[in-house]
Design a protein around this motif. Structure first.
Motif, PDB file in Angstrom:
ATOM      1  N   LEU A 399       0.826  -1.210   0.000  1.00  0.00           N
ATOM      2  CA  LEU A 399       0.000   0.000   0.000  1.00  0.00           C
ATOM      3  C   LEU A 399       0.862   1.262   0.000  1.00  0.00           C
ATOM      4  CD1 LEU A 399      -2.746  -1.151   2.532  1.00  0.00           C
ATOM      5  CD2 LEU A 399      -3.025  -0.862   0.052  1.00  0.00           C
ATOM      6  N   GLU A 400       1.910   1.269   0.813  1.00  0.00           N
ATOM      7  CA  GLU A 400       2.760   2.463   0.891  1.00  0.00           C
ATOM      8  C   GLU A 400       3.489   2.724  -0.421  1.00  0.00           C
ATOM      9  OE1 GLU A 400       5.401   2.627   4.181  1.00  0.00           O
ATOM     10  OE2 GLU A 400       3.841   2.332   5.691  1.00  0.00           O
ATOM     11  N   ASN A 401       3.954   1.666  -1.078  1.00  0.00           N
ATOM     12  CA  ASN A 401       4.748   1.843  -2.297  1.00  0.00           C
ATOM     13  C   ASN A 401       3.898   2.053  -3.544  1.00  0.00           C
ATOM     14  OD1 ASN A 401       7.874   1.364  -1.907  1.00  0.00           O
ATOM     15  ND2 ASN A 401       6.844  -0.053  -0.504  1.00  0.00           N
ATOM     16  N   ASN A 402       2.604   1.797  -3.444  1.00  0.00           N
ATOM     17  CA  ASN A 402       1.720   1.976  -4.606  1.00  0.00           C
ATOM     18  C   ASN A 402       0.644   3.038  -4.374  1.00  0.00           C
ATOM     19  OD1 ASN A 402       2.355  -0.246  -6.772  1.00  0.00           O
ATOM     20  ND2 ASN A 402       2.502  -1.299  -4.798  1.00  0.00           N
ATOM     21  N   LEU A 403       0.799   3.819  -3.314  1.00  0.00           N
ATOM     22  CA  LEU A 403      -0.199   4.840  -2.955  1.00  0.00           C
ATOM     23  C   LEU A 403      -0.042   6.096  -3.815  1.00  0.00           C
ATOM     24  CD1 LEU A 403      -2.459   5.565  -0.860  1.00  0.00           C
ATOM     25  CD2 LEU A 403      -0.632   6.649   0.494  1.00  0.00           C
ATOM     26  N   ASN A 404      -1.175   6.656  -4.212  1.00  0.00           N
ATOM     27  CA  ASN A 404      -1.205   7.938  -4.915  1.00  0.00           C
ATOM     28  C   ASN A 404      -1.662   9.037  -3.963  1.00  0.00           C
ATOM     29  OD1 ASN A 404      -0.552   6.803  -7.554  1.00  0.00           O
ATOM     30  ND2 ASN A 404      -2.623   5.930  -7.511  1.00  0.00           N
ATOM     31  N   GLU A 405      -1.414  10.271  -4.344  1.00  0.00           N
ATOM     32  CA  GLU A 405      -1.727  11.391  -3.456  1.00  0.00           C
ATOM     33  C   GLU A 405      -3.214  11.494  -3.156  1.00  0.00           C
ATOM     34  OE1 GLU A 405      -0.416  16.083  -2.872  1.00  0.00           O
ATOM     35  OE2 GLU A 405      -0.074  15.077  -4.795  1.00  0.00           O
ATOM     36  N   ASP A 406      -4.065  11.063  -4.093  1.00  0.00           N
ATOM     37  CA  ASP A 406      -5.519  11.137  -3.877  1.00  0.00           C
ATOM     38  C   ASP A 406      -6.055   9.985  -3.040  1.00  0.00           C
ATOM     39  OD1 ASP A 406      -5.334   9.006  -5.603  1.00  0.00           O
ATOM     40  OD2 ASP A 406      -6.571   9.875  -7.196  1.00  0.00           O
ATOM     41  N   GLY A 407      -5.154   9.127  -2.524  1.00  0.00           N
ATOM     42  CA  GLY A 407      -5.570   8.011  -1.677  1.00  0.00           C
ATOM     43  C   GLY A 407      -5.843   6.720  -2.436  1.00  0.00           C
ATOM     44  N   SER A 408      -5.783   6.778  -3.757  1.00  0.00           N
ATOM     45  CA  SER A 408      -5.961   5.556  -4.548  1.00  0.00           C
ATOM     46  C   SER A 408      -4.671   4.736  -4.520  1.00  0.00           C
ATOM     47  CB  SER A 408      -6.349   5.893  -5.991  1.00  0.00           C
ATOM     48  OG  SER A 408      -5.300   6.609  -6.632  1.00  0.00           O
ATOM     49  N   VAL A 409      -4.787   3.454  -4.856  1.00  0.00           N
ATOM     50  CA  VAL A 409      -3.643   2.540  -4.825  1.00  0.00           C
ATOM     51  C   VAL A 409      -3.538   1.833  -6.169  1.00  0.00           C
ATOM     52  CG1 VAL A 409      -2.630   0.508  -3.716  1.00  0.00           C
ATOM     53  CG2 VAL A 409      -3.875   2.181  -2.334  1.00  0.00           C
ATOM     54  N   ASN A 410      -2.362   1.934  -6.804  1.00  0.00           N
ATOM     55  CA  ASN A 410      -2.143   1.269  -8.083  1.00  0.00           C
ATOM     56  C   ASN A 410      -2.003  -0.239  -7.905  1.00  0.00           C
ATOM     57  OD1 ASN A 410      -2.069   3.776  -9.389  1.00  0.00           O
ATOM     58  ND2 ASN A 410       0.139   3.983  -9.021  1.00  0.00           N
ATOM     59  N   ILE A 411      -2.583  -0.983  -8.833  1.00  0.00           N
ATOM     60  CA  ILE A 411      -2.460  -2.434  -8.834  1.00  0.00           C
ATOM     61  C   ILE A 411      -1.425  -2.811  -9.892  1.00  0.00           C
ATOM     62  CG2 ILE A 411      -3.623  -4.651  -9.131  1.00  0.00           C
ATOM     63  CD1 ILE A 411      -4.669  -3.049  -6.775  1.00  0.00           C
ATOM     64  N   PRO A 412      -0.287  -3.401  -9.510  1.00  0.00           N
ATOM     65  CA  PRO A 412       0.713  -3.809 -10.499  1.00  0.00           C
ATOM     66  C   PRO A 412       0.119  -4.790 -11.505  1.00  0.00           C
ATOM     67  CG  PRO A 412       1.622  -3.920  -8.279  1.00  0.00           C
ATOM     68  CD  PRO A 412       0.158  -3.681  -8.134  1.00  0.00           C
ATOM     69  N   GLU A 413       0.681  -4.800 -12.671  1.00  0.00           N
ATOM     70  CA  GLU A 413       0.141  -5.594 -13.767  1.00  0.00           C
ATOM     71  C   GLU A 413       0.035  -7.073 -13.420  1.00  0.00           C
ATOM     72  OE1 GLU A 413       1.091  -6.391 -18.516  1.00  0.00           O
ATOM     73  OE2 GLU A 413       1.991  -4.672 -17.470  1.00  0.00           O
ATOM     74  N   VAL A 414       1.011  -7.605 -12.652  1.00  0.00           N
ATOM     75  CA  VAL A 414       1.006  -9.044 -12.354  1.00  0.00           C
ATOM     76  C   VAL A 414      -0.172  -9.449 -11.470  1.00  0.00           C
ATOM     77  CG1 VAL A 414       3.494  -9.336 -12.634  1.00  0.00           C
ATOM     78  CG2 VAL A 414       2.578  -8.709 -10.385  1.00  0.00           C
ATOM     79  N   LEU A 415      -0.736  -8.490 -10.730  1.00  0.00           N
ATOM     80  CA  LEU A 415      -1.851  -8.815  -9.835  1.00  0.00           C
ATOM     81  C   LEU A 415      -3.226  -8.604 -10.467  1.00  0.00           C
ATOM     82  CD1 LEU A 415      -0.792  -7.453  -6.307  1.00  0.00           C
ATOM     83  CD2 LEU A 415      -0.807  -9.809  -7.109  1.00  0.00           C
ATOM     84  N   ARG A 416      -3.284  -7.895 -11.563  1.00  0.00           N
ATOM     85  CA  ARG A 416      -4.584  -7.534 -12.145  1.00  0.00           C
ATOM     86  C   ARG A 416      -5.438  -8.735 -12.534  1.00  0.00           C
ATOM     87  NH1 ARG A 416      -2.112  -2.547 -15.767  1.00  0.00           N
ATOM     88  NH2 ARG A 416      -1.450  -1.301 -13.958  1.00  0.00           N
ATOM     89  N   PRO A 417      -4.846  -9.823 -13.060  1.00  0.00           N
ATOM     90  CA  PRO A 417      -5.697 -10.985 -13.357  1.00  0.00           C
ATOM     91  C   PRO A 417      -6.373 -11.565 -12.120  1.00  0.00           C
ATOM     92  CG  PRO A 417      -3.592 -11.167 -14.506  1.00  0.00           C
ATOM     93  CD  PRO A 417      -3.461 -10.026 -13.541  1.00  0.00           C
ATOM     94  N   TYR A 418      -5.759 -11.378 -10.954  1.00  0.00           N
ATOM     95  CA  TYR A 418      -6.328 -11.892  -9.708  1.00  0.00           C
ATOM     96  C   TYR A 418      -7.293 -10.890  -9.055  1.00  0.00           C
ATOM     97  CZ  TYR A 418      -2.380 -15.063 -10.295  1.00  0.00           C
ATOM     98  OH  TYR A 418      -1.474 -15.971 -10.797  1.00  0.00           O
ATOM     99  N   MET A 419      -7.374  -9.692  -9.648  1.00  0.00           N
ATOM    100  CA  MET A 419      -8.246  -8.631  -9.120  1.00  0.00           C
ATOM    101  C   MET A 419      -9.359  -8.290 -10.099  1.00  0.00           C
ATOM    102  SD  MET A 419      -7.265  -7.670  -6.057  1.00  0.00           S
ATOM    103  CE  MET A 419      -8.004  -6.047  -5.870  1.00  0.00           C
ATOM    104  N   GLY A 420      -9.683  -9.222 -10.990  1.00  0.00           N
ATOM    105  CA  GLY A 420     -10.755  -8.984 -11.950  1.00  0.00           C
ATOM    106  C   GLY A 420     -10.438  -7.882 -12.938  1.00  0.00           C
ATOM    107  N   GLY A 421      -9.151  -7.646 -13.182  1.00  0.00           N
ATOM    108  CA  GLY A 421      -8.758  -6.625 -14.145  1.00  0.00           C
ATOM    109  C   GLY A 421      -8.611  -5.232 -13.561  1.00  0.00           C
ATOM    110  N   LEU A 422      -8.881  -5.055 -12.277  1.00  0.00           N
ATOM    111  CA  LEU A 422      -8.761  -3.730 -11.649  1.00  0.00           C
ATOM    112  C   LEU A 422      -7.334  -3.191 -11.777  1.00  0.00           C
ATOM    113  CD1 LEU A 422     -10.713  -3.860  -8.243  1.00  0.00           C
ATOM    114  CD2 LEU A 422     -11.224  -2.429 -10.219  1.00  0.00           C
ATOM    115  N   GLU A 423      -7.230  -1.920 -12.114  1.00  0.00           N
ATOM    116  CA  GLU A 423      -5.923  -1.274 -12.215  1.00  0.00           C
ATOM    117  C   GLU A 423      -5.628  -0.377 -11.023  1.00  0.00           C
ATOM    118  OE1 GLU A 423      -5.528   0.734 -15.935  1.00  0.00           O
ATOM    119  OE2 GLU A 423      -6.021  -1.044 -17.123  1.00  0.00           O
TER     120      GLU A 423
END
Length: 429
Positions: A399-423
């Protein structure tokens, strides 16, 4: 646990190893176990002699009776009775000495690898290498539970009411992320050639004492009241226990396994500010890896195992480093150990997210995990274990390394298939 023969023949090496681990209180145990071993072997020798005499004299009795030498037969019977009484005395004494020897041997630390740096505690552990550039964003990073709460992903208050401190509810996208990381880690290890396994989550006491030291057992394990069962603190315990009292064909080695399990730990001791939230908890889930191999292969596997954890974290854009545990920070069964630490932009430092250990033949000796070579010779296997990933602590780094200033969190590409495509995860509050 050391081989008693090795200790008997190399007491100075064992004592020097104890000193390197800063456990001088254990030095007298070496001499004590040597004396007990002498006594045990003397008892065994005398008992063997008495059994031989007893059998020989018993055979003579029949011959004496056949000759009509009743007096000689009675003398022989008297000698057999004396031998039997002494033998019973020795047979009662031997188990007590053997048990004392075993208890001492289980507290004497394993011989550490010569490459291990000598140091008193974890403050003297040595950084080996960094992977990835630590980044500090131009905005303040909240505490990890605050990030989760904005994502409507955690409920600590309800967990305290239900189970007490050290527990949590993960909810929604954060819970899904937690499961996604475990699923990705599972497939990552399968692609490395490891066999996936889900083990029992409880083990018996003879397995517990086979895989860990008494100090670790007291600090970690939860016992099931009224039963000879403990909740596992890591699936390594159950996975290594699977091979208790077995003879493995050399041709089947190495055994490379990756396992999922919940983990339960007492986590005794005071916890500081940075160990609130989901950093140090009584229940968590983990993907683990273990190897059972030939002795000459164990160091090569050691280096492979920790490198897999580094690779996994780097695929999720998390900077990590490897730390070698010094002699005083090694658990008694370990020969060598590396920690993998992830970068925390909020704390501006690294923190532990995994640990890789080579235990030599210590666990195999306790659990009697033996290998039958092609030439028919038998020897003890070597065992290793390593954390693939252990959320929810790993979620802190994620969460800390993928956090954006607006509070959103980026999902790395390798995890997206396990998150239903969420980015990206977006705040709900």
């Amino acid at each position: 646990m050391l081989d008693i023969k090795f200790l008997r023949e190399n007491p100075d090496i064992v004592k020097e190893n104890i000193k390197k681990k800063f456990q001088d209180r254990k030095l007298p145990l070496v001499d004590e176990v040597i004396e007990l071993d002498k006594e045990a072997r003397a008892i065994q020798a005398e008992a063997d002699t008495l059994r031989g005499e007893k059998n020989s004299i018993s055979k003579q009795i029949g011959a004496l009776m056949a000759k009509g030498d009743k007096e000689g037969a009675e003398e022989a019977k008297k000698k057999v009775a004396e031998n039997s009484a002494r033998l019973a005395e020795l047979e009662a004494k031997k188990p007590e000495i053997d048990e004392r020897i075993k208890k001492i041997m289980m507290t004497i630390p394993n011989i550490i690898d010569p490459s291990v740096p000598v140091g008193k505690d974890d403050s003297e552990n040595v950084e080996i290498q960094k992977y990835g550039e630590p980044v500090t964003p131009p905005f303040e990073i909240p505490y990890h539970t605050d990030i989760m709460e904005k994502l409507a992903g955690i409920d600590l208050d309800a967990a305290r009411k239900v189970a007490g401190n050290g527990f949590y509810y993960l909810i929604g996208d954060v819970a899904r992320l937690h499961s996604a990381i475990l699923s990705y880690a599972r497939d990552f290890m399968i692609n490395k050639g490891f066999t996936y396994c889900i083990p029992p989550f409880m083990i018996r006491s003879n397995v517990v004492t086979g895989v860990m030291s008494f100090d670790e057992m007291d600090a970690m394990m939860y016992k099931i009241e009224g039963e000879d069962l403990y909740l596992i603190g890591t699936s390594e315990h159950s996975m290594i226990g699977r091979f208790i009292d077995t003879m493995v064909d050399e041709e089947s080695l190495p055994l490379t396994l990756t396992s999922y399990s919940p983990c339960f730990r007492k986590e005794k001791g005071a916890h500081g500010l940075e160990e609130r939230g989901v950093y140090r908890i009584h229940q968590f889930e983990k993907q683990e890896m273990i190897v059972i191999c030939k002795p000459e292969e164990s160091m090569d596997f050691f280096n492979k195992l920790w490198s897999y954890t580094v690779e996994l974290f780097r695929t999720m854009d998390i900077p990590v480093r490897t730390i070698e545990c010094c002699s005083g920070d090694l658990a008694d069964l370990k020969v060598k150990s590396f920690d993998v630490e992830a970068w925390s932009p909020r704390q501006q430092k690294y923190f532990e997210v995994g640990s890789c250990s080579n235990l030599g033949d210590a666990q195999a000796r306790r659990l009697k995990i033996r290998v039958k070579g092609k030439d028919g010779n038998k020897y003890l296997a070597h065992t290793l274990n390593n954390t693939v990933v252990a959320p929810p602590r790993m979620l802190i780094a994620f969460l800390e390394n993928n956090l954006n200033e607006d509070g959103s969190v980026n999902i790395p590409e390798v995890l997206r298939p396990y998150m239903g495509g969420l980015e990206k995860l977006t705040p709900k509050k």
